[in-house]
Design an enzyme around this catalytic site. Structure first.
Site, mmCIF file in Angstrom:
data_model
loop_
_atom_site.group_PDB
_atom_site.id
_atom_site.type_symbol
_atom_site.label_atom_id
_atom_site.label_comp_id
_atom_site.label_asym_id
_atom_site.label_seq_id
_atom_site.Cartn_x
_atom_site.Cartn_y
_atom_site.Cartn_z
ATOM 1 N N ALA A 16 35.474 41.476 41.030
ATOM 2 C CA ALA A 16 34.037 41.348 40.754
ATOM 3 C C ALA A 16 33.667 40.119 39.940
ATOM 4 C CB ALA A 16 33.565 42.601 40.014
ATOM 5 N N THR A 17 34.655 39.467 39.320
ATOM 6 C CA THR A 17 34.325 38.260 38.549
ATOM 7 C C THR A 17 34.632 36.997 39.359
ATOM 8 O OG1 THR A 17 36.527 38.211 37.563
ATOM 9 C CG2 THR A 17 34.806 39.390 36.336
ATOM 10 N N LEU A 20 33.734 34.693 45.372
ATOM 11 C CA LEU A 20 33.055 35.300 46.520
ATOM 12 C C LEU A 20 31.966 36.270 46.057
ATOM 13 C CD1 LEU A 20 33.173 35.652 49.705
ATOM 14 C CD2 LEU A 20 34.350 37.776 49.183
ATOM 15 N N ASP A 88 43.646 45.962 35.650
ATOM 16 C CA ASP A 88 44.618 45.250 36.469
ATOM 17 C C ASP A 88 44.969 46.167 37.632
ATOM 18 O OD1 ASP A 88 47.028 44.260 37.614
ATOM 19 O OD2 ASP A 88 47.229 42.981 35.836
ATOM 20 N N VAL A 89 44.740 45.685 38.850
ATOM 21 C CA VAL A 89 44.866 46.594 39.997
ATOM 22 C C VAL A 89 46.294 47.097 40.216
ATOM 23 C CG1 VAL A 89 42.839 45.777 41.237
ATOM 24 C CG2 VAL A 89 45.054 44.693 41.663
ATOM 25 N N ASP A 180 34.681 39.103 59.191
ATOM 26 C CA ASP A 180 34.734 37.743 59.708
ATOM 27 C C ASP A 180 33.288 37.283 59.591
ATOM 28 O OD1 ASP A 180 34.472 35.455 61.286
ATOM 29 O OD2 ASP A 180 36.241 35.998 62.450
ATOM 30 N N HIS A 181 32.998 36.501 58.557
ATOM 31 C CA HIS A 181 31.576 36.275 58.251
ATOM 32 C C HIS A 181 30.850 35.523 59.366
ATOM 33 C CE1 HIS A 181 33.156 32.472 56.701
ATOM 34 N NE2 HIS A 181 31.938 32.000 56.842
ATOM 35 N N HIS A 243 37.581 32.977 63.229
ATOM 36 C CA HIS A 243 36.217 32.590 63.622
ATOM 37 C C HIS A 243 36.127 31.998 65.037
ATOM 38 C CE1 HIS A 243 35.877 33.208 59.400
ATOM 39 N NE2 HIS A 243 36.287 32.026 59.047
ATOM 40 N N LYS A 340 38.296 19.695 58.722
ATOM 41 C CA LYS A 340 37.714 19.375 57.421
ATOM 42 C C LYS A 340 37.542 17.862 57.319
ATOM 43 C CE LYS A 340 39.179 23.324 54.754
ATOM 44 N NZ LYS A 340 37.818 23.873 54.657
HETATM 45 P P1 NAD Z 1 38.779 34.357 43.020
HETATM 46 O O1 NAD Z 1 40.129 33.827 42.664
HETATM 47 O O2 NAD Z 1 37.586 33.570 42.640
HETATM 48 O O3 NAD Z 1 38.588 35.815 42.386
HETATM 49 C C1 NAD Z 1 39.618 36.735 42.356
HETATM 50 C C2 NAD Z 1 39.150 37.982 41.656
HETATM 51 O O4 NAD Z 1 40.266 38.887 41.637
HETATM 52 C C3 NAD Z 1 38.718 37.806 40.200
HETATM 53 O O5 NAD Z 1 37.645 38.681 39.940
HETATM 54 C C4 NAD Z 1 39.942 38.274 39.400
HETATM 55 O O6 NAD Z 1 39.621 38.857 38.127
HETATM 56 C C5 NAD Z 1 40.448 39.364 40.289
HETATM 57 N N1 NAD Z 1 41.871 39.632 40.086
HETATM 58 C C6 NAD Z 1 42.917 38.810 40.317
HETATM 59 N N2 NAD Z 1 44.062 39.448 40.014
HETATM 60 C C7 NAD Z 1 43.734 40.682 39.590
HETATM 61 C C8 NAD Z 1 44.454 41.817 39.167
HETATM 62 N N3 NAD Z 1 45.790 41.817 39.102
HETATM 63 N N4 NAD Z 1 43.772 42.925 38.833
HETATM 64 C C9 NAD Z 1 42.415 42.968 38.895
HETATM 65 N N5 NAD Z 1 41.681 41.926 39.297
HETATM 66 C C10 NAD Z 1 42.330 40.800 39.632
HETATM 67 O O7 NAD Z 1 38.834 34.627 44.609
HETATM 68 P P2 NAD Z 1 37.617 34.582 45.653
HETATM 69 O O8 NAD Z 1 37.381 33.160 46.036
HETATM 70 O O9 NAD Z 1 36.482 35.361 45.131
HETATM 71 O O10 NAD Z 1 38.267 35.280 46.933
HETATM 72 C C11 NAD Z 1 38.482 36.677 47.018
HETATM 73 C C12 NAD Z 1 38.914 37.023 48.431
HETATM 74 O O11 NAD Z 1 37.898 36.637 49.340
HETATM 75 C C13 NAD Z 1 40.178 36.321 48.913
HETATM 76 O O12 NAD Z 1 40.844 37.169 49.800
HETATM 77 C C14 NAD Z 1 39.622 35.120 49.687
HETATM 78 O O13 NAD Z 1 40.530 34.666 50.656
HETATM 79 C C15 NAD Z 1 38.426 35.757 50.324
HETATM 80 N N6 NAD Z 1 37.381 34.813 50.700
HETATM 81 C C16 NAD Z 1 36.736 34.074 49.764
HETATM 82 C C17 NAD Z 1 35.724 33.228 50.145
HETATM 83 C C18 NAD Z 1 34.946 32.422 49.137
HETATM 84 O O14 NAD Z 1 33.965 31.793 49.533
HETATM 85 N N7 NAD Z 1 35.307 32.434 47.871
HETATM 86 C C19 NAD Z 1 35.382 33.086 51.503
HETATM 87 C C20 NAD Z 1 36.053 33.857 52.442
HETATM 88 C C21 NAD Z 1 37.047 34.716 52.025
#
Ligand code: NAD
Length: 497
Positions: A16-17, A20, A88-89, A180-181, A243, A340
């Protein structure tokens, strides 16, 4: 605010932090809330590692909405539904606290035990989380339980199968919503409507009238801060497996009997089953890879990006020719390309129709242009039909004309974000625009053959296109040998949007 028939739901966002959640999920939820598309009985639990207080989390959600949307109308009411657990998950004990919080919110908001678990986290945690959700009783409620999973779903078929098997220990296939957005994008969803609601197109949508199809998804940006992830992924896994193949499936599928999730997904899967498999020595004839190098204006090359191997063999560009061996598409190449650091940010589909049997207007200096149907996916949204018409004046000369439909100008505002639509679909239990395991499996099987060959043969020409250009020369040659060329993206823009 209108009220909705979307069921009341507890949404748990793991991660949640993260980026994405901040950029996409909170703004999308806020839009849905303000449009009255989510039940007023809803609650969100944010789960992440940071030891934030609930107030800090609410502030974070508020900031993300403000940054993205620029308005705070109803924000206090919106964030009053948000709760936070630092967790921590991989720590088993925290799931009990999470269950207690979820149960209490169930009562407080009368949520009927309906739960959506959104895993916005790195995929290595997916299995651990789903195991715990089941074993610690978070799925022991009366209502529905849905699992939303982000990409990447594995990095090849064996790893995807392993992940799927683990998740399926806790959730059934119809409870799993694989994002798949691209499938949430307005004009991707429009492909079916353009095809199946227009007498003009569907009778022509086959090998008798279409000469080739070109699907392009190009980005101007490079890998930015994602070098570590991208090194293991590359454009093939990051874009083609999901995609690009999903767009091809929508373009090539047969009309479904009904517009139900099962029927639509069933037809898409048949396209992936009909993809002509490649043998090792055929890969080079059907697929081209590229990697961007530095350019003259100081743009960095891929090998100079942070967390990238200075001798990296990872592709940042892929072009390919797909053949669908079924009755409708026999002999029609579907070309795809994605990269890219290209010259333009654009996702477009070009359907090129065959030339008419006899050209009465033939002019050696100016042959007739073929008819094209262009579907603009992003950033512009619309359709352009390229036709030939008479040039004004006395001579019977032809001139190309374009009929434009711009989705952006019709709405007068941005169409809903893909994530907004997908979150709403998930809350309503509509899995049509999420990928089924059968799609994932077949896509990986197709793509794995290409990666296997590429991993064993280092590309000596890398980098082979300059940052900010249209990609490697070999991608042009891929079409030239079939007598075609890529339609230049810039010339295909929707006018007036
Ligand atoms: P991020 O690294 O910004 O965030 C990861 C989150 O996981 C954080 O909230 C962190 O606190 C949490 N986290 C990590 N380890 C943890 C643990 N052990 N216990 C609890 N929480 C934990 O990653 P993101 O960019 O938000 O991406 C998340 C997922 O979405 C990934 O699978 C990524 O491939 C996918 N995704 C992201 C985007 C994007 O635009 N950011 C786009 C498509 C897909």
């Amino acid at each position: 605010m209108k009220q909705t028939d979307t069921p009341s739901t507890l949404l748990m966002i793991f991660g949640a932090t993260g980026d994405l959640a901040k950029r996409k999920l909170y703004p999308s939820l806020f839009h849905l809330f303000n449009k009255g598309k989510i039940s007023k009985d809803f609650a969100v639990i944010g789960v992440a590692r940071r030891e934030w207080t609930e107030e800090q989390f609410k502030k974070h959600v508020e900031d993300s909405v403000l940054t993205s949307i620029g308005t705070k109308e109803n924000i206090d009411e919106f964030i009053s539904h948000f709760y936070y657990q630092s967790h921590d998950v991989s720590d088993s004990e925290s799931y009990i606290t999470l269950k207690n919080l979820a149960d209490s919110l169930d009562n407080k908001y009368n949520l009927h035990g309906n739960r959506i678990f959104y895993l916005a986290m790195a995929p290595e945690f997916f299995g651990t989380i789903t195991d715990h959700l089941k074993s610690d009783g978070l799925t022991d409620t009366q209502g529905f339980h849905r699992l939303v999973i982000e990409k990447p779903f594995g990095h090849d078929l064996p790893s995807a199968e392993q992940l799927n098997n683990q998740i399926r220990e806790s959730f059934t296939e119809d409870q799993i919503y694989r994002i798949d957005h691209y499938l949430g994008k307005e004009m991707v969803q429009n492909i079916e409507v353009i095809r199946f609601a227009n007498a003009l197109f569907e009778p022509l949508w086959n090998s008798r009238y279409i000469s080739n199809i070109q699907v392009t998804s190009s980005e101007e940006l490079g890998v930015e801060e994602r070098g570590r992830y991208y090194e293991k992924s590359g454009a093939l896994r990051d874009m083609v497996q999901n995609h690009m193949l999903q767009m091809v499936a929508l373009l090539a599928m047969e009309p479904p009997i009904k517009l139900t999730t099962e029927e639509i997904r069933g037809e898409k899967v048949k396209v992936l089953r009909a993809l002509r498999p490649l043998k090792d020595d055929e890969v080079k004839d059907y697929f081209v890879r590229g990697q961007y190098g530095p350019n003259e204006t100081g743009g960095r090359g891929y090998r100079q990006e942070p967390n990238v191997d200075p001798n990296s063999n990872t592709e940042t560009y892929v072009a390919g020719k797909l053949m669908i061996d079924n009755f409708r598409w026999a002999g029609v190449p579907i070309y795809i390309r994605t990269g890219k650091r290209m010259e333009t940010k654009s996702t477009k589909i070009v359907i090129q129709f065959k030339d008419i049997p006899m050209n009465l207007y033939y002019n050696r200096d100016k042959p007739l242009a073929p008819n094209l149907l262009v579907i603009h996916i992003q950033p512009d949204e619309g359709i352009t039909l390229h036709l030939n018409a008479k040039k004004s004046g006395q001579n019977v000369e032809t001139t190309p004309v374009k009929l434009n439909f711009s989705n952006n100008s019709v709405d007068g505002m941005n169409t809903p974000e893909a994530y907004e639509k997908l979150l709403h679909d998930c809350m309503r239990g509509d899995a049509t625009n999420f990928t089924h395991w059968d799609d994932v499996k077949l896509s990986w099987a197709y793509v794995d053959k290409i990666s296997e060959v590429w991993e064993t043969t280092k590309e000596t020409e890398f980098p082979n296109y300059c940052a900010g250009t249209a990609g490697p020369k070999a991608a042009d040659e891929l079409l030239e040998k079939d007598g075609f060329y890529w339609w230049p993206i810039d010339n295909l823009d929707v006018d007036n949007c």
